[in-house]
Design an enzyme around this catalytic site. Structure first.
Site, PDB file in Angstrom:
ATOM      1  N   ASP A  19       4.816  -4.487  -7.772  1.00  0.00           N
ATOM      2  CA  ASP A  19       4.967  -3.225  -7.051  1.00  0.00           C
ATOM      3  C   ASP A  19       3.861  -2.318  -7.588  1.00  0.00           C
ATOM      4  OD1 ASP A  19       5.661  -0.739  -6.119  1.00  0.00           O
ATOM      5  OD2 ASP A  19       7.549  -0.586  -7.233  1.00  0.00           O
ATOM      6  N   LYS A  24      -3.580   5.392  -5.341  1.00  0.00           N
ATOM      7  CA  LYS A  24      -3.022   4.736  -4.152  1.00  0.00           C
ATOM      8  C   LYS A  24      -3.041   5.669  -2.936  1.00  0.00           C
ATOM      9  CE  LYS A  24       1.333   2.488  -2.857  1.00  0.00           C
ATOM     10  NZ  LYS A  24       2.620   2.039  -3.404  1.00  0.00           N
ATOM     11  N   GLU A  83       7.261  -2.354   0.940  1.00  0.00           N
ATOM     12  CA  GLU A  83       8.133  -1.979  -0.186  1.00  0.00           C
ATOM     13  C   GLU A  83       9.611  -1.900   0.214  1.00  0.00           C
ATOM     14  OE1 GLU A  83       6.038   1.492  -1.528  1.00  0.00           O
ATOM     15  OE2 GLU A  83       4.406   0.258  -2.305  1.00  0.00           O
ATOM     16  N   ASP A 126      12.944   5.137   0.937  1.00  0.00           N
ATOM     17  CA  ASP A 126      12.049   4.896  -0.200  1.00  0.00           C
ATOM     18  C   ASP A 126      11.102   6.083  -0.401  1.00  0.00           C
ATOM     19  OD1 ASP A 126      10.232   3.982  -2.019  1.00  0.00           O
ATOM     20  OD2 ASP A 126       9.646   2.182  -0.928  1.00  0.00           O
TER      21      ASP A 126
END
Ligand code: AMP
Length: 608
Positions: free
Chosen positions: A9, A71, A172, A194
């Site tokens: 992850d 990211k 994810e 999420d």
């Protein structure tokens, strides 16, 4: 036995790695015993690259050369709103790359985002290898469900640069659902909410025993904990400016300290109602007078500052339910994923929205990596009975005359998928056609994300409408797009794997892989050296402790004197090898130290 596959992850704030051991998915702790590692990379003054906790520890004193939340920039184009916002708020230097992509300058070196992400992936790979005692290569990496093709491609490139074989990119929330339902034999519809450090996703899935089918997904790749932190920073900066007429954002070190304290306060307010914010000597005035930030932040105030951010997540949930053509009442569970779901206001908003309490049974920081490891095993081990059916988050198509967007694959279509369509020329004697590949939902081409373009040349000179070109799109299970265009008359064909927004050409990527392999050797020999040094120091301490006794016992004989002198020489040589960082010499010395230590032990024990 099937080769081990790791699940990573790669988070905005933290990263986590897991494997499946004897049928059970487990997270691998880092050297400090933590299950997650900060997704941070820094360049120290001596040019050394620092990754994870070491990078985080020095972030305040080396703010300009410490990258976090990279990211948020991966696969983005220069000039986009997300990039402009990051340039304004990040203490590190964001510069334009050669392909309208984004790069980061650390000291005098420029790095692409896949390269910086690769350093984090590599750290995860090394942790796993140390844990397992064997090399690992195959990996499943997770990405936000709402990532577009460019962001997925760039993540895959990061894996390649890290020396990994990326067997699948998965979403994810889907990974989280996999970990939630794995081995439980359940049948139900669930939502995964999420909210991580940088991105927000919501996915609606149907779980039927070991089949995990995504029905719809929606999200925002620029909505996460970073934005909550930013609200606290802005509040602190605003009050400070009102009082002292100084903009703290202009001072990089002050900005980094504000970021640290804001995140800490936000996390504390998940368990207490009020917290102190103290930043002594944050800046000095022109008159050399030191100024401090000293204030209190209540949970209520934090909720007021961030209310619209929480509301945005709920709007996206409504969208996902609409796309899934489901009513909230048809869902049986909501799985909370991502560190930000620890915030009470977020939990409460989710419970109010869905009408029931969210599931508390999964670990929000670990569940995604665990799901990735399960998927990795399912892909390589026939005995692991899991089927994952995911969807593409964005519609895919091309620009047609008039600047319109012609969709070929609708969002939320199950992947892998492919579709083709025949187009004709729009001008008389047109001999080439330019194809712009886009991803998005707007009817206007320019409002969607341009993935890439290519030109099909050599068409027959003919009146408009006579020549036909067949355009075929395919989306792989990774969510990555490839396009082929074919002149139906001549059979002439051109294909592209759309890579434009990754920002790296094939040659650049190859160079980075090569350069990084050198670095991997460096990292490993550094580690070997550290291990050897530790062993040598233990033996040296051992021997030093016994020296007085040994000298006293055997000093009477010539042989004894000789042995003591030799032992001293061995110890000096080992210290010199440590000093000069000479690994081969040190390994030799360890053997000699081992013999000396055994001999000393023998002498001492015999006389006791
Ligand atoms: P992730 O990307 O899932 O690692 O989530 C990281 C985000 O969660 C960061 O913005 C953290 O500050 C935030 N976070 C972690 N723990 C908490 C907490 N106890 N309360 C509020 N936010 C948290």
């Amino acid at each position: 036995m099937a080769e081990k596959v790791i699940g990573i992850d790669l988070g905005t704030t933290n990263s986590c790695v897991a494997i499946v051991e004897d049928g059970t998915p487990v997270v691998i702790p880092n050297r400090g015993g933590y299950k997650t590692t900060p997704s941070m990379v820094a360049m120290a003054e001596n040019g050394k690259r620092l990754v994870g906790h070491i990078a985080k520890r020095q972030a305040i004193t080396n703010a300009e050369n410490t990258v976090y939340a990279a990211k948020r920039l991966i696969g983005r184009k220069w000039g986009s709103a997300a990039v402009r916002s990051s340039i304004e708020t990040m203490p590190y230097r964001i510069v334009e790359g050669p392909h309208h992509d984004v790069r980061i300058m650390l000291r005098d070196q420029v790095f692409s985002i896949p390269e910086l992400s690769a350093y984090i992936l590599q750290e995860m790979k090394i942790l796993t290898e140390e844990y397992l005692g064997e090399e690992v290569e195959k990996v499943v990496i997770t990405v936000p469900a709402y990532f577009n093709d460019g962001q997925r491609q760039a993540t895959k490139d990061a894996g390649l640069v890290a020396g990994l074989d990326v067997i699948r990119i998965i979403n994810e929330p889907t990974a989280a659902a996999l970990a939630y339902g794995f081995g439980r034999n359940i049948e139900r519809k669930v939502a995964v909410f999420d909210l991580g450090g940088g991105t927000f996703d919501v996915s609606i899935l149907e779980i039927g025993n070991s089949v995990f089918e995504v029905i719809a997904t929606a999200g925002d790749t620029f909505l996460g904990g970073e934005d909550f932190d930013r609200r606290i920073i802005d509040w602190l900066v605003f009050d400070f400016q009102k009082e002292h007429n100084i903009d703290l954002r202009k001072d990089k070190m002050a900005l980094q300290r504000l970021k640290d304290v804001a995140e800490k306060a936000k996390c504390e307010l998940s368990s207490v109602k009020e917290t102190e914010i103290n930043l002594p000597f944050i800046i000095s005035t022109g008159r050399n007078e030191a100024l401090h930030v000293q204030t209190k932040l209540t949970r209520e105030k934090l909720e007021e500052l961030c209310d619209d951010l929480v509301e945005r997540t709920l709007g996206i949930c409504t969208q996902a339910l609409q796309d899934a053509e489901l009513d909230k009442s048809e869902l049986e569970d909501v799985i909370l994923v991502g560190g930000m779901t620890r915030m009470p206001r977020v939990q409460q908003a989710v419970a109010n929205f869905f009408g029931f309490e969210p599931c508390k049974g999964v670990h929000p920081d670990e569940v995604v990596a665990l799901g990735a490891a399960i998927q990795g095993t399912a892909l390589t081990d026939n005995s692991c009975d899991v089927l994952l059916l995911d969807v593409t988050p964005h519609s895919l198509g091309i620009m047609i005359v008039g600047g319109y967007f012609h969709k070929l694959i609708e969002q939320n279509s199950t992947v892998p998928t492919s579709e083709s369509h025949t187009f004709t020329t729009v001008k008389d004697f047109q001999t080439s056609v330019k194809i712009l590949v886009l991803q998005g939902e707007s009817d206007r081409a320019e409002e969607n994300e341009l993935l890439g373009e290519f030109i099909l040349t050599g068409l027959r000179r003919a009146a408009k409408g006579e020549v036909e070109v067949d355009v075929a799109f395919a989306i792989s299970a990774d969510g990555i797009v490839s396009v082929t265009a074919k002149d139906l008359e001549t059979g002439l064909e051109q294909s592209i794997t759309v890579t434009a927004t990754s920002g790296l050409t094939d040659d650049e990527l190859r160079d980075m892989i090569d350069a990084n392999q050198d670095h991997m050797v460096d990292v490993r020999s550094d580690k070997e050296f550290d291990k050897a040094e530790h062993e040598a120091q233990t033996l040296l301490r051992d021997i030093e402790k016994m020296f007085p006794d040994v000298e006293q016992i055997i000093s009477g004989s010539d042989f004894g004197q000789d042995a003591v002198t030799k032992a001293r020489t061995v110890c000096d040589k080992a210290r010199a090898a440590i000093e000069s960082k000479n690994l081969p010499q040190l390994l030799e010395c360890i053997e000699a130290l081992g013999r000396t230590s055994n001999m000393f032990r023998g002498v001492v024990s015999k006389t006791r």
